[in-house]
Scaffold this motif. Structure first.
Motif, mmCIF file in Angstrom:
data_model
loop_
_atom_site.group_PDB
_atom_site.id
_atom_site.type_symbol
_atom_site.label_atom_id
_atom_site.label_comp_id
_atom_site.label_asym_id
_atom_site.label_seq_id
_atom_site.Cartn_x
_atom_site.Cartn_y
_atom_site.Cartn_z
ATOM 1 N N THR A 19 -46.587 22.108 37.086
ATOM 2 C CA THR A 19 -46.696 21.978 35.636
ATOM 3 C C THR A 19 -45.288 21.878 35.077
ATOM 4 O O THR A 19 -44.423 22.676 35.425
ATOM 5 C CB THR A 19 -47.423 23.180 35.001
ATOM 6 O OG1 THR A 19 -48.753 23.245 35.524
ATOM 7 C CG2 THR A 19 -47.488 23.057 33.484
ATOM 8 N N ILE A 20 -45.088 20.882 34.219
ATOM 9 C CA ILE A 20 -43.801 20.690 33.554
ATOM 10 C C ILE A 20 -44.026 20.804 32.049
ATOM 11 O O ILE A 20 -44.983 20.245 31.510
ATOM 12 C CB ILE A 20 -43.193 19.320 33.907
ATOM 13 C CG1 ILE A 20 -42.848 19.278 35.410
ATOM 14 C CG2 ILE A 20 -41.960 19.021 33.044
ATOM 15 C CD1 ILE A 20 -42.381 17.939 35.917
ATOM 16 N N VAL A 21 -43.157 21.551 31.410
ATOM 17 C CA VAL A 21 -43.131 21.609 29.953
ATOM 18 C C VAL A 21 -41.837 20.901 29.549
ATOM 19 O O VAL A 21 -40.739 21.405 29.777
ATOM 20 C CB VAL A 21 -43.167 23.051 29.422
ATOM 21 C CG1 VAL A 21 -43.102 23.061 27.903
ATOM 22 C CG2 VAL A 21 -44.428 23.765 29.918
ATOM 23 N N ASP A 22 -42.002 19.700 29.013
ATOM 24 C CA ASP A 22 -40.887 18.822 28.645
ATOM 25 C C ASP A 22 -40.638 18.964 27.145
ATOM 26 O O ASP A 22 -41.489 18.612 26.335
ATOM 27 C CB ASP A 22 -41.251 17.377 29.009
ATOM 28 C CG ASP A 22 -40.178 16.369 28.681
ATOM 29 O OD1 ASP A 22 -39.120 16.747 28.136
ATOM 30 O OD2 ASP A 22 -40.410 15.184 28.968
ATOM 31 N N CYS A 23 -39.459 19.452 26.792
ATOM 32 C CA CYS A 23 -39.132 19.602 25.370
ATOM 33 C C CYS A 23 -38.821 18.259 24.726
ATOM 34 O O CYS A 23 -38.724 18.168 23.502
ATOM 35 C CB CYS A 23 -37.959 20.565 25.184
ATOM 36 S SG CYS A 23 -36.392 19.957 25.827
ATOM 37 N N GLN A 24 -38.671 17.223 25.548
ATOM 38 C CA GLN A 24 -38.444 15.843 25.107
ATOM 39 C C GLN A 24 -37.160 15.689 24.306
ATOM 40 O O GLN A 24 -37.102 14.952 23.326
ATOM 41 C CB GLN A 24 -39.654 15.314 24.337
ATOM 42 C CG GLN A 24 -40.898 15.295 25.200
ATOM 43 C CD GLN A 24 -42.097 14.681 24.526
ATOM 44 O OE1 GLN A 24 -42.380 14.966 23.374
ATOM 45 N NE2 GLN A 24 -42.783 13.820 25.258
ATOM 46 N N LYS A 25 -36.120 16.388 24.775
ATOM 47 C CA LYS A 25 -34.805 16.270 24.152
ATOM 48 C C LYS A 25 -33.767 16.070 25.240
ATOM 49 O O LYS A 25 -33.947 16.507 26.377
ATOM 50 C CB LYS A 25 -34.484 17.515 23.330
ATOM 51 C CG LYS A 25 -35.421 17.699 22.150
ATOM 52 C CD LYS A 25 -35.133 18.963 21.400
ATOM 53 C CE LYS A 25 -36.161 19.135 20.282
ATOM 54 N NZ LYS A 25 -36.126 20.469 19.716
ATOM 55 N N GLU A 26 -32.673 15.434 24.900
ATOM 56 C CA GLU A 26 -31.571 15.226 25.831
ATOM 57 C C GLU A 26 -30.766 16.519 26.000
ATOM 58 O O GLU A 26 -30.727 17.353 25.099
ATOM 59 C CB GLU A 26 -30.651 14.111 25.320
ATOM 60 C CG GLU A 26 -31.312 12.747 25.295
ATOM 61 C CD GLU A 26 -31.663 12.233 26.678
ATOM 62 O OE1 GLU A 26 -30.807 12.281 27.575
ATOM 63 O OE2 GLU A 26 -32.824 11.786 26.857
ATOM 64 N N ASN A 27 -30.126 16.624 27.171
ATOM 65 C CA ASN A 27 -29.214 17.731 27.445
ATOM 66 C C ASN A 27 -29.877 19.091 27.201
ATOM 67 O O ASN A 27 -29.336 19.966 26.544
ATOM 68 C CB ASN A 27 -27.945 17.577 26.594
ATOM 69 C CG ASN A 27 -26.758 18.248 27.241
ATOM 70 O OD1 ASN A 27 -26.668 18.333 28.465
ATOM 71 N ND2 ASN A 27 -25.844 18.727 26.429
ATOM 72 N N SER A 28 -31.059 19.257 27.761
ATOM 73 C CA SER A 28 -31.841 20.476 27.544
ATOM 74 C C SER A 28 -31.521 21.536 28.595
ATOM 75 O O SER A 28 -30.994 21.252 29.666
ATOM 76 C CB SER A 28 -33.330 20.152 27.579
ATOM 77 O OG SER A 28 -33.674 19.674 28.867
ATOM 78 N N GLY A 29 -31.862 22.762 28.257
ATOM 79 C CA GLY A 29 -31.794 23.835 29.228
ATOM 80 C C GLY A 29 -32.953 23.702 30.203
ATOM 81 O O GLY A 29 -33.837 22.853 30.039
#
Length: 189
Positions: A19-29
């Motif tokens: 399962t992946i939770v992708d915040c859909q932002k660049e340069n994320s933690g």
């Protein structure tokens, strides 16, 4: 934010249900979530709840089902620290290769046996500056205890040395597990 399930290949070639939770932002933690013994990858939804909240703060998350746990198709006999650590590394490398990750913002959360795995992995990967141990099983061996899953450890080790695995009753799930000799070896290492 997007939450989705996928399959990624482990280092040993098995399919890791992920399962992946992708915040859909660049340069994320990035947070690697590491579940406990015989648990599912989201620890009954606890990990997913935390991961979704952290996605609001520009943090991606990933969690996999270890061998024989949750909806993994591998037999539980393949569950051992060595394979779990390889699976954690597979998660980490997958996220680095497929997402825009800020390598200064790496963290791990480990629950129960996942706390042991998190402690070991983060020790060998000092780029992880933040770890959270949730009801962690970080004792040496079997904590000087002669039982594991309500079974006698010495009898289980003897059985595993003779046939490669021990049969243990798991009262949590009301079933029997085949626990590999390698699991016992890893626990004492």
């Amino acid at each position: 934010m997007e939450v989705f399930d996928t399959i990624i290949k482990s280092k040993r070639g098995s399919d890791l249900v992920t399962t992946i939770v992708d915040c859909q932002k660049e340069n994320s933690g990035l947070i690697l979530f590491v579940h406990g013994f015989k648990a599912d990858r989201s620890e009954g939804g606890r990990f997913l709840t935390v991961a979704e909240a952290l996605a609001q703060d520009n943090i991606n998350s990933i969690m996999v089902s270890f061998a024989g746990c949750g909806d993994s198709k591998e037999p539980f006999e393949n569950y051992c620290m060595t394979n779990c650590l390889d699976d954690i590394d597979t998660m980490y490398q997958y996220m680095l290769n497929n997402y825009s990750i800020d390598t200064n913002r790496l963290a791990m959360v480990g629950y129960s046996m996942g706390g042991r795995l998190t402690s070991i992995y983060s020790y060998t990967h000092p780029e992880f500056k933040t770890i959270a141990l949730w009801a962690s099983a970080t004792y040496n061996g079997f904590d000087n205890n002669d039982t594991f899953l309500d079974n006698n450890v010495n009898e289980m080790i003897s059985q595993a040395e003779k046939q490669g695995y021990a049969v243990a009753y798991n009262s949590f799930d009301n079933n029997y597990l085949h626990i590999s000799k390698r699991f016992f070896d890893d626990m004492f290492q």
